[in-house]
Design a protein around this motif. Structure first.
Motif, PDB file in Angstrom:
ATOM      1  N   UNK A  23      -1.966  -1.383 -10.971  1.00  0.00           N
ATOM      2  CA  UNK A  23      -1.816  -2.822 -11.171  1.00  0.00           C
ATOM      3  C   UNK A  23      -1.402  -3.453  -9.845  1.00  0.00           C
ATOM      4  N   UNK A  24      -1.638  -4.737  -9.716  1.00  0.00           N
ATOM      5  CA  UNK A  24      -1.226  -5.462  -8.510  1.00  0.00           C
ATOM      6  C   UNK A  24      -1.261  -6.957  -8.804  1.00  0.00           C
ATOM      7  N   UNK A  25      -0.700  -7.726  -7.905  1.00  0.00           N
ATOM      8  CA  UNK A  25      -0.744  -9.170  -8.029  1.00  0.00           C
ATOM      9  C   UNK A  25      -2.079  -9.687  -7.486  1.00  0.00           C
ATOM     10  N   UNK A  26      -2.449 -10.877  -7.902  1.00  0.00           N
ATOM     11  CA  UNK A  26      -3.712 -11.439  -7.431  1.00  0.00           C
ATOM     12  C   UNK A  26      -3.909 -12.838  -7.973  1.00  0.00           C
ATOM     13  N   UNK A  27      -4.330 -13.762  -7.103  1.00  0.00           N
ATOM     14  CA  UNK A  27      -4.516 -15.148  -7.494  1.00  0.00           C
ATOM     15  C   UNK A  27      -5.862 -15.405  -8.131  1.00  0.00           C
ATOM     16  N   UNK A  28      -6.171 -16.682  -8.292  1.00  0.00           N
ATOM     17  CA  UNK A  28      -7.390 -17.091  -8.990  1.00  0.00           C
ATOM     18  C   UNK A  28      -8.648 -16.567  -8.301  1.00  0.00           C
ATOM     19  N   UNK A  29      -8.665 -16.562  -6.964  1.00  0.00           N
ATOM     20  CA  UNK A  29      -9.846 -16.096  -6.247  1.00  0.00           C
ATOM     21  C   UNK A  29     -10.118 -14.622  -6.488  1.00  0.00           C
ATOM     22  N   UNK A  30      -9.063 -13.811  -6.408  1.00  0.00           N
ATOM     23  CA  UNK A  30      -9.214 -12.376  -6.641  1.00  0.00           C
ATOM     24  C   UNK A  30      -9.631 -12.094  -8.081  1.00  0.00           C
ATOM     25  N   UNK A  31      -9.089 -12.873  -9.009  1.00  0.00           N
ATOM     26  CA  UNK A  31      -9.439 -12.676 -10.412  1.00  0.00           C
ATOM     27  C   UNK A  31     -10.902 -13.038 -10.671  1.00  0.00           C
ATOM     28  N   UNK A  32     -11.369 -14.086 -10.039  1.00  0.00           N
ATOM     29  CA  UNK A  32     -12.770 -14.478 -10.231  1.00  0.00           C
ATOM     30  C   UNK A  32     -13.706 -13.416  -9.648  1.00  0.00           C
ATOM     31  N   UNK A  33     -13.338 -12.863  -8.486  1.00  0.00           N
ATOM     32  CA  UNK A  33     -14.147 -11.806  -7.877  1.00  0.00           C
ATOM     33  C   UNK A  33     -14.174 -10.578  -8.793  1.00  0.00           C
ATOM     34  N   UNK A  34     -13.032 -10.256  -9.377  1.00  0.00           N
ATOM     35  CA  UNK A  34     -12.944  -9.127 -10.308  1.00  0.00           C
ATOM     36  C   UNK A  34     -13.838  -9.341 -11.521  1.00  0.00           C
TER      37      UNK A  34
END
Length: 404
Positions: A23-34
């Motif tokens: 697990x790790x932290x991640x903002x909206x951009x990282x979540x959209x890429x995921x």
């Protein structure tokens, strides 16, 4: 045919000091890429494997950290239809006003009856779709999106109803947030709710654990999971254990485990697995499939799959996962070939933790060991199935280790 799907969402708002999952932290951009990468991995899976899903499980991490918009995009790609999953949370015969079948009436008191599963109920009458939720991340908009997509089972990561313990665990919610979240979810139409709890925590008294159990029951969950804290390597909790700041107390852990069975049993929740309790008909069909040795597909970074004689784990790196997907490359990393003996040993290991036990035939030539367990009062055989006694459950991992 693959009937069980797991989707790993690696994001968390904060990393808990006891957690060893990827697990790790991640903002909206990282979540959209995921999400974009996950959608493509699913497209590939549909072309590669025969799929007829009976259970879907979104775990993490914190799946509920995704925005309603991102989740809806993902759900649309997964082709999850409300028509196939919204009638009831588990079994169609358990709708309001009906009488539970005789099997479930028996299962409250008779540990010899194997539990039913999704495979027993016919093709896709009621797909179970579980979504893990952190109380600090739920909004009416998100809950409505989950419901519209066909989610019909919520697993709520409460962990404790004690403010001091929640702080120790690094959780972001307060005790009162849990009940409020349950109320919000029910308002959105979710009735099948599991509550996750942890016991044997540093500084946790038996009295405090009893209060947490009763507070959880006040939320009227259909299912409750209660796990003793495990000190996993490469976590802050493990480091503190090694330094002597924390210590394990086996007697206290056993007392809490026995109290858990007593309190939850009195409330009608059956311990169908050592750490999992449910009202009859609300057992986790997805987890039952795992424990019984069914094939399953895992999507997302670090997700595992077991199909036929092969098991693999996706690369445990969200950025690398997305980059590989974008380049048209495989995201599979660790690969293990499984022979029939290994699959049998795994069924024994998990099956001994279950109320239904394990078929005697699975043990092959281990009759002497079974006789030894029976002589020690740790296991018994009935109607061709081997099960642990209450005493045996206290040392379940050690017993299972005899056959692995």
């Amino acid at each position: 045919m693959i009937r069980h799907l797991y989707v790993h969402t690696p994001f968390c708002a904060k990393i808990c000091p006891y957690c060893a999952f990827y697990v790790h932290q991640g903002g909206a951009g990282a979540q959209r890429e995921f999400v974009a990468a996950l959608r493509e991995e699913w497209r590939r899976a549909r072309e590669e494997f025969p799929l007829d899903l009976e259970t879907i499980y979104f775990g993490g991490g914190t799946p509920s950290i995704l925005s309603a918009e991102l989740f809806s995009e993902l759900a649309e790609e997964l082709e999850i239809s409300t028509k196939r999953s919204l009638q009831t949370a588990c079994h169609p015969e358990l709708v309001e006003g009906s009488v539970p079948p005789a099997f479930f009436q028996k299962s409250r008191t008779d540990p010899s009856t194997p539990l039913r599963s999704a495979q027993d109920d016919g093709p896709k009458k009621n797909r179970e779709f579980t979504f893990e939720v952190n109380p600090a991340t739920v909004t009416p908009e998100k809950a409505a999106a989950w419901r519209a997509a066909g989610v019909n089972r919520i697993s709520l990561g409460a962990q404790s109803f004690d403010a001091e313990m929640l702080k120790l665990l690094g959780r972001q919610h307060a005790p009162e947030d849990i009940a409020e979240t349950c109320a919000l979810l029910r308002k959105q139409g979710f009735d099948n709710i599991n509550i996750d709890l942890m016991f044997a925590l540093p500084g946790q008294s038996e009295a405090k654990w009893d209060e947490t159990l009763r507070a959880a029951l006040a939320c009227a969950p259909k299912h409750l999971s209660a796990y003793a804290l495990t000190y996993e390597e490469d976590t802050p909790f493990f480091d503190r254990l090694q330094k002597g700041e924390y210590r394990q107390d086996e007697a206290r852990e056993i007392a809490m485990f026995e109290r858990t069975r007593e309190v939850l049993g009195a409330a009608g929740l059956v311990d169908y697995e050592i750490s999992n309790f449910a009202l009859p008909g609300f057992e986790s069909r997805h987890n039952l499939a795992y424990w019984r040795g069914a094939d399953y597909l895992g999507l997302g970074p670090s997700a595992c799959s077991t199909i036929g004689g092969r098991r693999w784990r996706n690369v445990p790196d969200t950025k690398a996962y997305a980059e590989r997907i974008a380049r048209g490359e495989s995201v599979r990393g660790e690969l293990e070939d499984l022979d029939a003996a290994t699959r049998t040993k795994e069924r024994i290991m998990f099956g001994l933790r279950m109320r239904e036990g394990v078929l005697r035939a699975e043990f092959g030539g281990d009759a002497a060991q079974l006789d030894q367990l029976a002589a020690l009062g740790l296991a018994f055989e009935k109607e061709g199935r081997v099960r642990l006694t209450a005493r045996g459950q206290l040392v379940a991992d050690s017993v299972a280790g005899m056959f692995v």
